[in-house]
Design an enzyme around this catalytic site. Structure first.
Site, PDB file in Angstrom:
ATOM      1  N   SER A 142       0.851  -1.191   0.000  1.00 54.23           N
ATOM      2  CA  SER A 142       0.000   0.000   0.000  1.00 54.23           C
ATOM      3  C   SER A 142       0.885   1.238   0.000  1.00 54.23           C
ATOM      4  CB  SER A 142      -0.900   0.019   1.231  1.00 54.23           C
ATOM      5  OG  SER A 142      -1.555   1.264   1.384  1.00 54.23           O
ATOM      6  N   TYR A 155      -1.524  -0.235  10.345  1.00 59.50           N
ATOM      7  CA  TYR A 155      -1.660  -0.684   8.954  1.00 59.50           C
ATOM      8  C   TYR A 155      -0.463  -0.224   8.128  1.00 59.50           C
ATOM      9  CZ  TYR A 155      -3.594  -1.147   4.245  1.00 59.50           C
ATOM     10  OH  TYR A 155      -3.791  -1.484   2.922  1.00 59.50           O
TER      11      TYR A 155
END
Length: 262
Positions: A142, A155
């Site tokens: 990501s 995250y």
């Protein structure tokens, strides 16, 4: 060399980016093991939709024994494993400014699925993949792991670890197995649409599009294309890369390149 007849495992393959990858692989003649943890109906429906012998297999890939069982299921079904897409992941939404919003257990839970599980899957599949002529892995990281933003600090940290691991394993598994990662920015999947009304979602995507040089809000199909390209033997010169897939948002060009600004 074509992809026809290859076999792939796509973790979290029943929905979102994973499902889009499965469909694209099937178009190229690749048989898929569509892994799911909870989305059984979606995974089985997808396997029926694409046909070509693809199957849906349940496994909690945070558990190493289940990773090894998943790899065995692929080998038993197809006699080979050529491709692996580590797509399954999770998060906990928490403002980065709120340092009390995450516990140690939150970090470990997210890290276990987003970083440890991909390692376990690669380790479980490596013996079979080493036997293939053009084996490749793509990890779904990501932009959060590159720039330290996104849904939460935990995250971002887990995806940063996945990007680093991609480079480590690309080095040690070459030349038999290529290992790359993609780092998507915003992707309009259920993570967002299921939390909003349809009107709010449309407005949100319009805003996202206004902030990117490519004037678009990406969807799962937009991310699947580059993933499959990295898996293609035609990309055999590429390994150890982390490819940003954010419609140019990382360029941070500001107002001067928004739609209508020239």
């Amino acid at each position: 060399m074509t992809m026809e007849g290859m076999a792939a495992i796509v973790t979290g393959g029943g929905t979102g980016i994973g499902a889009a990858v499965v469909r694209r692989l099937a178009e190229r003649g690749v048989r898929c093991v569509i892994n799911y943890a909870n989305s059984r109906d979606a995974a089985e429906a997808l396997a029926a939709e694409i046909g070509n012998g693809s199957i849906a297999v349940q496994a909690d890939i945070a558990d190493d024994a289940q990773c090894r069982a998943l790899a065995k299921a692929a080998s038993d079904a197809f006699g080979r494993i050529d491709l692996l897409v580590n797509n399954a992941g999770k998060t906990k939404f928490a403002n980065h400014e709120d340092l009390e919003a995450l516990t140690a257990d939150d970090f470990l839970d997210i890290y276990r699925l987003n970083a440890v599980a991909p390692f376990q899957m690669i380790r479980a599949c490596a013996p079979a993949m080493r036997e293939g002529p053009a084996s490749a892995v793509v990890n779904i990281a990501s932009v959060a792991g590159v720039f330290g933003n996104g849904s939460s600090v935990a995250y971002a940290a887990s995806k940063g670890a996945l990007a680093t691991m991609t480079k480590s394993l690309a080095r040690v598994l070459a030349p038999a197995i290529r290992v790359n990662a993609v780092a998507p920015g915003y992707v309009g999947t259920g993570w967002f649409s299921e939390r909003m009304t349809s009107e709010a979602f449309d407005k949100f995507e319009a805003y996202i599009a206004s902030q990117t040089p490519m004037a678009m809000a990406a969807h799962a199909e937009d991310i699947a294309g580059p993933i499959v390209n990295l898996l293609d033997p035609a990309s055999r010169v590429i390994t150890g890369e982390v490819m940003l897939l954010d419609a140019g948002a990382h360029l941070d060009v500001g107002l001067s390149r928004r739609p209508g600004k020239g």
